[in-house]
Write a protein that holds these residues in place. Sequence first.
Motif, PDB file in Angstrom:
ATOM      1  N   ASP A  21      25.256  56.868  73.774  1.00  0.00           N
ATOM      2  CA  ASP A  21      24.998  58.186  74.350  1.00  0.00           C
ATOM      3  C   ASP A  21      24.022  58.925  73.446  1.00  0.00           C
ATOM      4  O   ASP A  21      23.530  58.377  72.458  1.00  0.00           O
ATOM      5  CB  ASP A  21      26.294  58.981  74.542  1.00  0.00           C
ATOM      6  CG  ASP A  21      27.088  59.147  73.245  1.00  0.00           C
ATOM      7  OD1 ASP A  21      26.485  59.076  72.144  1.00  0.00           O
ATOM      8  OD2 ASP A  21      28.312  59.352  73.320  1.00  0.00           O
ATOM      9  N   LYS A  22      23.758  60.201  73.760  1.00  0.00           N
ATOM     10  CA  LYS A  22      22.768  60.962  72.997  1.00  0.00           C
ATOM     11  C   LYS A  22      23.206  61.189  71.552  1.00  0.00           C
ATOM     12  O   LYS A  22      22.379  61.250  70.637  1.00  0.00           O
ATOM     13  CB  LYS A  22      22.478  62.289  73.683  1.00  0.00           C
ATOM     14  CG  LYS A  22      23.652  63.250  73.786  1.00  0.00           C
ATOM     15  CD  LYS A  22      23.266  64.485  74.596  1.00  0.00           C
ATOM     16  CE  LYS A  22      24.437  65.441  74.742  1.00  0.00           C
ATOM     17  NZ  LYS A  22      24.076  66.605  75.596  1.00  0.00           N
ATOM     18  N   PHE A  23      24.517  61.283  71.317  1.00  0.00           N
ATOM     19  CA  PHE A  23      24.991  61.507  69.952  1.00  0.00           C
ATOM     20  C   PHE A  23      24.880  60.236  69.111  1.00  0.00           C
ATOM     21  O   PHE A  23      24.655  60.296  67.900  1.00  0.00           O
ATOM     22  CB  PHE A  23      26.431  62.029  69.976  1.00  0.00           C
ATOM     23  CG  PHE A  23      26.554  63.363  70.659  1.00  0.00           C
ATOM     24  CD1 PHE A  23      26.035  64.504  70.073  1.00  0.00           C
ATOM     25  CD2 PHE A  23      27.164  63.464  71.896  1.00  0.00           C
ATOM     26  CE1 PHE A  23      26.131  65.740  70.703  1.00  0.00           C
ATOM     27  CE2 PHE A  23      27.264  64.691  72.533  1.00  0.00           C
ATOM     28  CZ  PHE A  23      26.750  65.832  71.941  1.00  0.00           C
ATOM     29  N   ASP A  24      25.030  59.089  69.749  1.00  0.00           N
ATOM     30  CA  ASP A  24      24.813  57.820  69.070  1.00  0.00           C
ATOM     31  C   ASP A  24      23.361  57.737  68.598  1.00  0.00           C
ATOM     32  O   ASP A  24      23.082  57.340  67.458  1.00  0.00           O
ATOM     33  CB  ASP A  24      25.149  56.671  70.018  1.00  0.00           C
ATOM     34  CG  ASP A  24      25.102  55.305  69.351  1.00  0.00           C
ATOM     35  OD1 ASP A  24      25.170  55.239  68.106  1.00  0.00           O
ATOM     36  OD2 ASP A  24      24.993  54.296  70.078  1.00  0.00           O
ATOM     37  N   PHE A  25      22.419  58.135  69.457  1.00  0.00           N
ATOM     38  CA  PHE A  25      21.020  58.139  69.041  1.00  0.00           C
ATOM     39  C   PHE A  25      20.762  59.197  67.963  1.00  0.00           C
ATOM     40  O   PHE A  25      19.980  58.980  67.038  1.00  0.00           O
ATOM     41  CB  PHE A  25      20.087  58.375  70.230  1.00  0.00           C
ATOM     42  CG  PHE A  25      18.645  58.479  69.816  1.00  0.00           C
ATOM     43  CD1 PHE A  25      17.963  57.362  69.364  1.00  0.00           C
ATOM     44  CD2 PHE A  25      17.990  59.697  69.818  1.00  0.00           C
ATOM     45  CE1 PHE A  25      16.649  57.456  68.924  1.00  0.00           C
ATOM     46  CE2 PHE A  25      16.679  59.801  69.390  1.00  0.00           C
ATOM     47  CZ  PHE A  25      16.014  58.679  68.946  1.00  0.00           C
ATOM     48  N   PHE A  26      21.410  60.340  68.065  1.00  0.00           N
ATOM     49  CA  PHE A  26      21.245  61.421  67.099  1.00  0.00           C
ATOM     50  C   PHE A  26      21.540  60.929  65.682  1.00  0.00           C
ATOM     51  O   PHE A  26      20.892  61.328  64.722  1.00  0.00           O
ATOM     52  CB  PHE A  26      22.192  62.571  67.463  1.00  0.00           C
ATOM     53  CG  PHE A  26      21.895  63.879  66.795  1.00  0.00           C
ATOM     54  CD1 PHE A  26      21.141  64.854  67.424  1.00  0.00           C
ATOM     55  CD2 PHE A  26      22.402  64.158  65.526  1.00  0.00           C
ATOM     56  CE1 PHE A  26      20.882  66.074  66.811  1.00  0.00           C
ATOM     57  CE2 PHE A  26      22.149  65.360  64.903  1.00  0.00           C
ATOM     58  CZ  PHE A  26      21.386  66.327  65.553  1.00  0.00           C
ATOM     59  N   ARG A  27      22.535  60.038  65.562  1.00  0.00           N
ATOM     60  CA  ARG A  27      22.918  59.501  64.251  1.00  0.00           C
ATOM     61  C   ARG A  27      21.948  58.438  63.741  1.00  0.00           C
ATOM     62  O   ARG A  27      21.981  58.073  62.569  1.00  0.00           O
ATOM     63  CB  ARG A  27      24.311  58.870  64.325  1.00  0.00           C
ATOM     64  CG  ARG A  27      25.451  59.812  64.628  1.00  0.00           C
ATOM     65  CD  ARG A  27      26.757  59.026  64.666  1.00  0.00           C
ATOM     66  NE  ARG A  27      27.920  59.855  64.922  1.00  0.00           N
ATOM     67  CZ  ARG A  27      28.426  60.071  66.137  1.00  0.00           C
ATOM     68  NH1 ARG A  27      27.862  59.507  67.193  1.00  0.00           N
ATOM     69  NH2 ARG A  27      29.500  60.827  66.300  1.00  0.00           N
ATOM     70  N   TYR A  28      21.112  57.912  64.625  1.00  0.00           N
ATOM     71  CA  TYR A  28      20.275  56.754  64.305  1.00  0.00           C
ATOM     72  C   TYR A  28      19.079  57.184  63.458  1.00  0.00           C
ATOM     73  O   TYR A  28      18.328  58.093  63.834  1.00  0.00           O
ATOM     74  CB  TYR A  28      19.806  56.111  65.612  1.00  0.00           C
ATOM     75  CG  TYR A  28      19.006  54.845  65.458  1.00  0.00           C
ATOM     76  CD1 TYR A  28      19.604  53.659  65.057  1.00  0.00           C
ATOM     77  CD2 TYR A  28      17.645  54.828  65.755  1.00  0.00           C
ATOM     78  CE1 TYR A  28      18.872  52.483  64.945  1.00  0.00           C
ATOM     79  CE2 TYR A  28      16.905  53.660  65.651  1.00  0.00           C
ATOM     80  CZ  TYR A  28      17.514  52.501  65.245  1.00  0.00           C
ATOM     81  OH  TYR A  28      16.780  51.343  65.138  1.00  0.00           O
ATOM     82  N   GLY A  29      18.877  56.539  62.332  1.00  0.00           N
ATOM     83  CA  GLY A  29      17.825  56.942  61.416  1.00  0.00           C
ATOM     84  C   GLY A  29      16.453  56.335  61.649  1.00  0.00           C
ATOM     85  O   GLY A  29      15.449  57.046  61.657  1.00  0.00           O
ATOM     86  N   PRO A  30      16.348  55.006  61.836  1.00  0.00           N
ATOM     87  CA  PRO A  30      15.027  54.382  61.962  1.00  0.00           C
ATOM     88  C   PRO A  30      14.254  54.848  63.198  1.00  0.00           C
ATOM     89  O   PRO A  30      14.821  55.414  64.124  1.00  0.00           O
ATOM     90  CB  PRO A  30      15.364  52.880  62.067  1.00  0.00           C
ATOM     91  CG  PRO A  30      16.728  52.749  61.496  1.00  0.00           C
ATOM     92  CD  PRO A  30      17.435  54.022  61.820  1.00  0.00           C
ATOM     93  N   TYR A  31      12.966  54.576  63.196  1.00  0.00           N
ATOM     94  CA  TYR A  31      12.164  54.915  64.374  1.00  0.00           C
ATOM     95  C   TYR A  31      12.293  53.808  65.417  1.00  0.00           C
ATOM     96  O   TYR A  31      12.758  52.700  65.141  1.00  0.00           O
ATOM     97  CB  TYR A  31      10.703  55.150  63.992  1.00  0.00           C
ATOM     98  CG  TYR A  31      10.004  54.001  63.304  1.00  0.00           C
ATOM     99  CD1 TYR A  31       9.364  53.008  64.038  1.00  0.00           C
ATOM    100  CD2 TYR A  31       9.939  53.922  61.908  1.00  0.00           C
ATOM    101  CE1 TYR A  31       8.708  51.954  63.414  1.00  0.00           C
ATOM    102  CE2 TYR A  31       9.287  52.876  61.278  1.00  0.00           C
ATOM    103  CZ  TYR A  31       8.678  51.905  62.034  1.00  0.00           C
ATOM    104  OH  TYR A  31       8.028  50.864  61.417  1.00  0.00           O
TER     105      TYR A  31
END
Length: 277
Positions: A148-158
């Motif tokens: 979900d969007k919060f999973d992506f929010f936590r994601y660091g790399p590009y």
Amino acid sequence: MNTDATPRVTVVIAVHNRAQELPTAMASVFAQTTPHWRLLVVDDGSTDESAEVARRHQYDERVHVLSLRANVGLGNALQAALEHIHTPYFVTLDSDDWFAPTALEELLAAMDASSPDAVLVSANAQHWREEGSRLVRDHVLFGRPFADKFDFFRYGPYLVPRFYRTEAVRRVGGFERDPAGQGRVYEDKLILLKLAAVGRFLHVDRVLYHVRLHSANLTRPEERARLNAIKKAMYERMMREWGNPYEIVWKTHPEGWLDVADLVPRASAGAQDRRTH
């Protein structure tokens, strides 16, 4: 796969003073296994021959060049390009990087196999470092799908490549000139955060993109504090727009970069703070 000859994807290359590297990027588009694409090169106020290099390819009716009078930064250049995209999808290619030959075919196939709520497709990226006049294979950046969007929010790399559903990008307002980055910094993170709130991100577990590592794309240590402040302001803004359900817990990597360590529900944020200090 759709076999219609009408292009369904536009490749957008925003370039600023990359006359030496641009031919490799453009050649990788011409080398695609599908010939049904448009190529839009946006010259972002270059003072070298970047625009001339791009125009040499206009013998091919698929190639278009948009010249901006002044250097406005990558995000603002992409927003200018958005007005000239007439295909249902577009993908960005950095002017010093290049595609794998099957990139467009495989990214299109992923979109075709998915539902209309898919707004972006990414893949894996092979990095190359410059050693004198040679390019030497370095590490592979492996992306992943997100819950979900919060999973992506936590994601660091590009994420690369970034293969967008055009309508979705327009729906969220495009590549805005935000107060933090001014359309020059973290423009990729901002558009992805906005898109994550309205649709799903797909991932093709294949190397479809090649990244050139060189001194010009390595950030100087003295710039990191400024960039970290911009990133922090941008992420806090997005969390507020999402209703502020989480407190952002930040971490600093040994090399000085700020990243999201965790998201704590607001009701328990105080307890988390006590545990980490």
